[in-house]
Scaffold this motif. Structure first.
Motif, PDB file in Angstrom:
ATOM      1  N   LEU A  96     -18.933  -7.464   9.514  1.00  0.00           N
ATOM      2  CA  LEU A  96     -19.039  -6.069   9.420  1.00  0.00           C
ATOM      3  C   LEU A  96     -17.796  -5.704   8.965  1.00  0.00           C
ATOM      4  O   LEU A  96     -17.862  -4.278   8.398  1.00  0.00           O
ATOM      5  N   GLY A  97     -16.694  -5.988   8.616  1.00  0.00           N
ATOM      6  CA  GLY A  97     -15.661  -5.598   8.051  1.00  0.00           C
ATOM      7  C   GLY A  97     -14.259  -5.941   8.632  1.00  0.00           C
ATOM      8  O   GLY A  97     -13.173  -5.613   7.980  1.00  0.00           O
ATOM      9  N   LEU A  98     -14.117  -6.285   9.864  1.00  0.00           N
ATOM     10  CA  LEU A  98     -12.743  -6.585  10.361  1.00  0.00           C
ATOM     11  C   LEU A  98     -12.246  -7.768  10.018  1.00  0.00           C
ATOM     12  O   LEU A  98     -12.894  -8.619   9.661  1.00  0.00           O
ATOM     13  N   GLU A  99     -10.892  -7.716   9.732  1.00  0.00           N
ATOM     14  CA  GLU A  99     -10.173  -8.925   9.349  1.00  0.00           C
ATOM     15  C   GLU A  99     -10.376  -9.945  10.647  1.00  0.00           C
ATOM     16  O   GLU A  99     -10.284  -9.747  11.822  1.00  0.00           O
ATOM     17  N   GLU A 100     -10.703 -11.250  10.012  1.00  0.00           N
ATOM     18  CA  GLU A 100     -11.061 -12.421  11.330  1.00  0.00           C
ATOM     19  C   GLU A 100     -10.226 -12.650  12.260  1.00  0.00           C
ATOM     20  O   GLU A 100     -10.715 -12.666  13.355  1.00  0.00           O
ATOM     21  N   ALA A 101      -8.918 -12.619  11.954  1.00  0.00           N
ATOM     22  CA  ALA A 101      -7.873 -13.031  13.076  1.00  0.00           C
ATOM     23  C   ALA A 101      -7.879 -11.571  13.994  1.00  0.00           C
ATOM     24  O   ALA A 101      -7.799 -11.695  15.258  1.00  0.00           O
ATOM     25  N   GLN A 102      -7.960 -10.492  13.268  1.00  0.00           N
ATOM     26  CA  GLN A 102      -7.994  -9.142  14.574  1.00  0.00           C
ATOM     27  C   GLN A 102      -9.246  -9.168  15.239  1.00  0.00           C
ATOM     28  O   GLN A 102      -9.183  -9.006  16.398  1.00  0.00           O
ATOM     29  N   ALA A 103     -10.415  -9.548  14.527  1.00  0.00           N
ATOM     30  CA  ALA A 103     -11.497  -9.734  15.359  1.00  0.00           C
ATOM     31  C   ALA A 103     -11.530 -10.636  16.442  1.00  0.00           C
ATOM     32  O   ALA A 103     -11.942 -10.195  17.743  1.00  0.00           O
ATOM     33  N   ALA A 104     -10.987 -11.875  16.317  1.00  0.00           N
ATOM     34  CA  ALA A 104     -10.911 -12.527  17.440  1.00  0.00           C
ATOM     35  C   ALA A 104      -9.986 -12.466  18.554  1.00  0.00           C
ATOM     36  O   ALA A 104     -10.348 -12.482  19.594  1.00  0.00           O
ATOM     37  N   ARG A 105      -8.681 -11.605  18.112  1.00  0.00           N
ATOM     38  CA  ARG A 105      -7.878 -11.310  19.144  1.00  0.00           C
ATOM     39  C   ARG A 105      -8.699  -9.799  20.177  1.00  0.00           C
ATOM     40  O   ARG A 105      -8.616 -10.048  21.324  1.00  0.00           O
ATOM     41  N   LEU A 106      -9.364  -9.144  19.304  1.00  0.00           N
ATOM     42  CA  LEU A 106     -10.178  -8.060  19.972  1.00  0.00           C
ATOM     43  C   LEU A 106     -11.317  -8.703  20.804  1.00  0.00           C
ATOM     44  O   LEU A 106     -11.356  -8.021  21.892  1.00  0.00           O
ATOM     45  N   ALA A 107     -12.038  -9.663  20.324  1.00  0.00           N
ATOM     46  CA  ALA A 107     -13.041 -10.134  21.187  1.00  0.00           C
ATOM     47  C   ALA A 107     -12.854 -10.832  22.206  1.00  0.00           C
ATOM     48  O   ALA A 107     -13.288 -10.717  23.529  1.00  0.00           O
ATOM     49  N   LEU A 108     -11.664 -11.620  22.281  1.00  0.00           N
ATOM     50  CA  LEU A 108     -10.954 -12.464  23.362  1.00  0.00           C
ATOM     51  C   LEU A 108     -10.683 -11.432  24.538  1.00  0.00           C
ATOM     52  O   LEU A 108     -10.842 -11.519  25.630  1.00  0.00           O
ATOM     53  N   GLN A 109      -9.843 -10.482  24.153  1.00  0.00           N
ATOM     54  CA  GLN A 109      -9.170  -9.697  25.066  1.00  0.00           C
ATOM     55  C   GLN A 109     -10.243  -8.663  25.710  1.00  0.00           C
ATOM     56  O   GLN A 109     -10.358  -8.452  26.937  1.00  0.00           O
ATOM     57  N   THR A 110     -11.194  -8.158  24.882  1.00  0.00           N
ATOM     58  CA  THR A 110     -12.092  -7.660  25.460  1.00  0.00           C
ATOM     59  C   THR A 110     -13.257  -8.226  26.756  1.00  0.00           C
ATOM     60  O   THR A 110     -13.300  -7.694  27.533  1.00  0.00           O
ATOM     61  N   VAL A 111     -13.577  -9.505  26.357  1.00  0.00           N
ATOM     62  CA  VAL A 111     -14.148 -10.419  27.362  1.00  0.00           C
ATOM     63  C   VAL A 111     -13.501 -10.438  28.665  1.00  0.00           C
ATOM     64  O   VAL A 111     -13.564 -10.565  29.776  1.00  0.00           O
TER      65      VAL A 111
END
Length: 274
Positions: free
Chosen positions: A193-208
């Protein structure tokens, strides 16, 4: 939540037969919480590199001292070649803990009639940090020493029936992989949907990670916490409506656990017939 139980005062000898990924994770956690390496004897043909003070051999000792706790962590298909020799060496009142997948208590007991207490376990890998789950089923009601030994590993859950083992394993044993997949799916969705992949990975991991920590410290149920942060008409609620429509998320996970449970039963049957 992380277990804070300690083994600094533990004085029973421990014999590990096999020290692969799971048994190794268990041992590492025990040592981290105060277990003396001098109490540990490992039998593993691979001779894994372990903490100083631990005895490591490639074959069973000539005898096993009375009161020893024996953790069997070998592959179930290898147990047939070990069971008779192990049984002949067991001293009085040795407690045997089996993490061999698919081998029921009655089959292990048949091979080890000299064992004292016999307990079947199914741990998951987060036991390494004291945040795991250990499913247990025993021939008799709980033993204080067994409970003390397992406590540093995380949540210890006794199953009412060994028939529940495959489903319990599908949930807690296989479950970490499904959580990892969910984190990865959040990452992929956000990057598409548009986020940079590495940034999305960091956000997803910390969110969970943060959400899991918050719910583990809360007196509210996960369902109540989800509703509490989902205001009517807001962003969270609209996203949850997608997950909740026709119970699509519940149905997906029901199908997932059923597939894992049924495969567990198939593997157990294949092991028993081998």
């Amino acid at each position: 939540m992380t277990s804070t139980a300690a083994l600094a005062g533990w004085d029973r000898p421990l014999l590990l037969i096999g020290c692969g990924n799971m048994a190794g994770a268990i041992l590492a956690r025990w040592l981290e919480t105060g277990l003396s390496p001098n109490l540990v004897h490992v039998v593993d043909p691979a001779r894994p590199a372990l903490a100083n003070g631990i005895t490591v051999d490639t074959a069973l000792p000539d005898s096993i001292a009375p009161g020893t706790f024996v953790l069997i962590g070998i592959k179930p298909q290898h147990f047939g070649g070990v069971g008779a020799d192990l049984n002949a060496r067991l001293g009085a009142n040795c407690t045997v803990l089996s993490i061999m997948a698919g081998l029921p208590l009655d089959l292990v007991r048949k091979s080890l009639p000299n064992a004292g207490r016999l307990v079947r376990l199914m741990p998951n890998l987060p036991v390494r940090t004291g945040e795991g789950v250990v499913l247990t089923v025993a021939e008799a009601p709980g033993d204080e020493m067994v409970n003390r030994l397992l406590a540093p590993l995380g949540l210890v859950e006794s199953l009412a029936s060994e028939a529940d083992f495959d489903l319990g394993t599908a949930l807690s044993g296989c479950g970490p992989a499904y959580v990892y997949r969910f984190i990865d799916a959040l990452t992929v969705a956000a990057s598409r949907l548009g986020l940079e992949e590495a940034q999305a990975a960091r956000l997803a991991l910390q969110t969970v990670a943060g959400a899991a920590s918050a719910v583990s410290h809360s007196i509210q149920s996960p369902a109540a916490m989800a509703d509490a942060v989902a205001s009517p008409g807001g962003m969270t609620r609209l996203g949850m409506d997608v997950l909740d429509a026709d119970e699509r998320l519940v149905q997906l996970l029901t199908d997932t656990l059923r597939a894992a449970r049924d495969r567990g039963a198939e593997l157990a049957a294949a092991t028993l017939s081998a």
